[in-house]
Every structure is written in structure tokens, then in C-alpha cells.
Write a protein that holds these residues in place. Structure first.
Motif, PDB file in Angstrom:
ATOM      1  N   GLU A  14       0.867  -1.191   0.000  1.00 34.03           N
ATOM      2  CA  GLU A  14       0.000   0.000   0.000  1.00 34.03           C
ATOM      3  C   GLU A  14       0.892   1.225   0.000  1.00 34.03           C
ATOM      4  OE1 GLU A  14      -3.003   1.081  -1.014  1.00 34.03           O
ATOM      5  OE2 GLU A  14      -4.044  -0.085   0.522  1.00 34.03           O
ATOM      6  N   THR A  44       2.107   5.184  -1.582  1.00 33.14           N
ATOM      7  CA  THR A  44       1.545   6.475  -1.966  1.00 33.14           C
ATOM      8  C   THR A  44       1.806   6.723  -3.443  1.00 33.14           C
ATOM      9  OG1 THR A  44       1.964   7.331   0.264  1.00 33.14           O
ATOM     10  CG2 THR A  44       1.549   8.947  -1.467  1.00 33.14           C
ATOM     11  N   TYR A  70      -3.689   7.701  -1.740  1.00 31.31           N
ATOM     12  CA  TYR A  70      -3.262   6.669  -0.798  1.00 31.31           C
ATOM     13  C   TYR A  70      -4.455   5.762  -0.476  1.00 31.31           C
ATOM     14  CZ  TYR A  70      -1.258   4.274   3.206  1.00 31.31           C
ATOM     15  OH  TYR A  70      -0.801   3.300   4.055  1.00 31.31           O
ATOM     16  N   PHE A  72       0.073  14.451   4.213  1.00 32.64           N
ATOM     17  CA  PHE A  72       1.187  13.879   3.464  1.00 32.64           C
ATOM     18  C   PHE A  72       2.412  14.776   3.558  1.00 32.64           C
ATOM     19  CE2 PHE A  72      -2.618  12.185   1.316  1.00 32.64           C
ATOM     20  CZ  PHE A  72      -2.338  10.832   1.390  1.00 32.64           C
ATOM     21  N   TYR A  86       5.942   6.877  -8.192  1.00 30.42           N
ATOM     22  CA  TYR A  86       6.091   6.465  -6.803  1.00 30.42           C
ATOM     23  C   TYR A  86       7.452   6.938  -6.311  1.00 30.42           C
ATOM     24  CZ  TYR A  86       2.764   3.096  -8.781  1.00 30.42           C
ATOM     25  OH  TYR A  86       1.722   2.501  -9.453  1.00 30.42           O
TER      26      TYR A  86
END
Length: 294
Positions: free
Chosen positions: A166, A168, A186, A217, A245
Motif C-alpha cells: 500500500e 503512496t 493513498y 502527506f 512512486y
């Protein structure tokens, strides 16, 4: 059969020609936004609709980067292979699909479609029938996004990056080869939240499709490098979203998105679309926008 399934089935049986595609896009836009696309003072969704409904969407460069395997060649040539998510294997025919070639921790997705993904975290059973079914999937037939029309069906398998199931997502909206706005997602496989930031990492007060949530974030340590990569990759496009990413050190490209939300995204509050449009397109006149987006 649900209403959406019936709609996709109906669209899939319509003639596969550009005039029909245009009508499908127009009908969908009007039903979603309760207005016609703007020719004067276009907003975010209007510009994306214009790309979908014009010949720009079948520009060879846009078609090439639509393929989730081929985009890695594009990334390698523009910014270097170190910015690609590694590829474990690519299944090119349905008969090639083999559970023994799928690692215990990986991501599996068709290269010729959008929104389809299987995440394998701990060697759990994999829906092999679903994977094989992707070879019969023609995403164009139901979306009418013509950049997908002639893509070869394939399935790509990638490792879980940063050893995290998982992660971001950072998505950089670029216009005229320059980063303009950053979208952060997210929890895509759990409770999906989404926020927007300017290039100085100031949070914006609007959302798109998903709730903003309460997560604060942190600014990525390598944000400057992320924006440099997005700048180089977006050259040659009018509007494009560079999806990436980062763990604060590495910058890995997920994909290049030609039509974010398919011109169907709803902002919250509604005035957010005007604010996002101003950040992305600036003070360009209608005439200048028309020359930038075919």
C-alpha cells in the motif's frame, strides 16, 4: 446486471468508428456534468474531453505510452531505466499464463486496459481465470478511448516496490511540458483518499472523486527530482499526467495518463474545478488553449 454493466454492454455493441465514439463521449459528459463541454473558457474536464474527442488521442506518442509495457521503453529513453518499475514477466498469449511464473509478492495487470489490477501480498491464491480473461478484454469497446483501440493484449507482472503493498501515488499534471499540479493518492485498495498540492507542497482546498481524508502527506524529500523527471517525460504532450512512486530517494514511473478521470471527474467543492484549471492552464486564452489541444 447493474446499470453500469448494461451501459458498458450497450456501448460495446455500437459501431467502432470515430463519430460514434464522439457521441458516446459527449453523452457521457452531459450526463455526468449536466452541461455541454465548454468551447470558451474551458475547465479541467473540458480540456480532457477535447483530447478524447479529437485526433490528438490517437497521436502515435500517446498511443505508445498507453501500453503499460511500451511506456517503460519511453521512460528508459527519456530519463533512464532506473526510473522504471522492474518487470518480472510479460504474458503475451493466454496460453503463456503460468502460476509458477507469478511471485508471491507482486502486482499483475493488463498492459492494454485501465483500472484492472491484482495485488499478491503473501503468496495467496491468484484468480487465474480473471488473468486469462484479460486477453479477451478490449478496453476501447467500453470506454471509447481510441488510444486503447489497437493495443495488443498482454499481462505484465511486477514486483511490489519499496516492499510495500500500500504505497503512496504521486501524480503530476503537466501542461506544455511543465509540472503544474500534484495529486497524491493513498489507500487505493482500502479507503482511498486523495489530496492536491501546488509545486511548493501547499495543500489545496479541493478534492476530485475521492474524499480528501485527514492524512497530512509529507513533502517527498526528492520532490525536486520528481518534478524534473515529470518535466522531461511530458515534453511533446499538451496535457498529460505523469504517475509515479517515491520513497524519498528513488523515483519510479507507474504510467503516463492521457485522460485523467476520463473527463468525468467531479470536484468537491464544485468551484475546485475552476481553481485546478487556473493552476494547470494559467491565464492562457481560449485561442492559445485551442492551439495547444487539438
Amino acid at each position: 446486471m447493474s446499470g453500469n454493466s448494461m451501459k458498458r454492454a450497450l456501448i460495446g455493441h455500437l459501431p467502432a468508428i470515430a463519430p460514434v465514439d464522439h457521441l458516446v463521449h459527449l453523452f457521457g459528459f452531459v450526463m455526468q456534468h449536466r452541461r455541454l463541454p465548454r468551447r470558451r473558457h474551458p475547465l479541467f474536464n473540458d480540456v480532457i474531453h477535447r483530447i478524447k474527442a479529437s485526433t490528438e488521442i490517437v497521436d502515435p506518442l500517446r498511443v505508445y505510452v498507453t501500453d503499460k509495457e511500451f511506456v517503460k521503453t519511453f521512460v528508459r529513453d527519456r530519463v533512464g531505466d532506473q526510473h522504471n518499475v522492474p518487470t518480472h514477466t510479460v504474458f503475451r498469449r493466454v496460453d503463456d499464463v503460468d502460476i509458477d511464473l507469478i511471485p508471491d509478492r507482486c502486482v499483475i495487470k493488463p498492459t492494454h486496459a485501465s483500472g484492472q489490477i491484482i495485488t499478491r501480498k503473501h503468496g495467496e491464491p491468484v484468480d487465474m481465470a480473471r488473468i486469462r480473461g484479460w486477453f479477451a478484454l478490449n478496453y476501447y469497446r467500453t470506454s471509447r478511448e481510441r488510444n486503447y483501440k489497437n493495443l495488443q493484449p498482454k499481462v505484465i507482472v511486477e514486483p511490489l516496490i519499496f516492499n510495500d503493498a500500500e504505497i503512496t501515488d504521486y501524480k503530476v499534471f503537466c501542461f506544455q511540458g511543465r509540472p503544474r499540479l500534484i495529486q497524491v493518492d493513498y489507500g487505493r485498495h482500502s479507503r482511498h483518499v486523495r489530496k492536491f498540492y501546488d509545486l511548493d507542497w501547499r495543500e489545496q482546498g479541493f478534492g476530485l472523486v475521492y474524499e480528501r481524508g485527514s492524512i497530512d502527506f509529507e513533502r517527498p524529500a526528492n520532490l525536486d527530482r520528481m518534478l524534473q523527471v515529470a518535466t522531461r517525460l511530458s515534453q511533446g504532450f499538451s496535457l498529460v499526467r505523469v504517475d509515479m512512486y517515491s520513497d524519498g530517494e528513488s523515483v519510479l514511473i507507474g504510467e503516463m495518463t492521457n485522460c485523467p478521470s476520463g473527463a468525468m471527474g467531479v470536484f468537491s467543492p464544485p468551484d475546485g474545478e475552476r481553481l485546478a484549471s487556473a493552476m494547470i492552464f494559467g491565464d492562457l486564452t481560449d485561442e492559445m488553449l485551442h492551439t495547444q489541444v487539438a
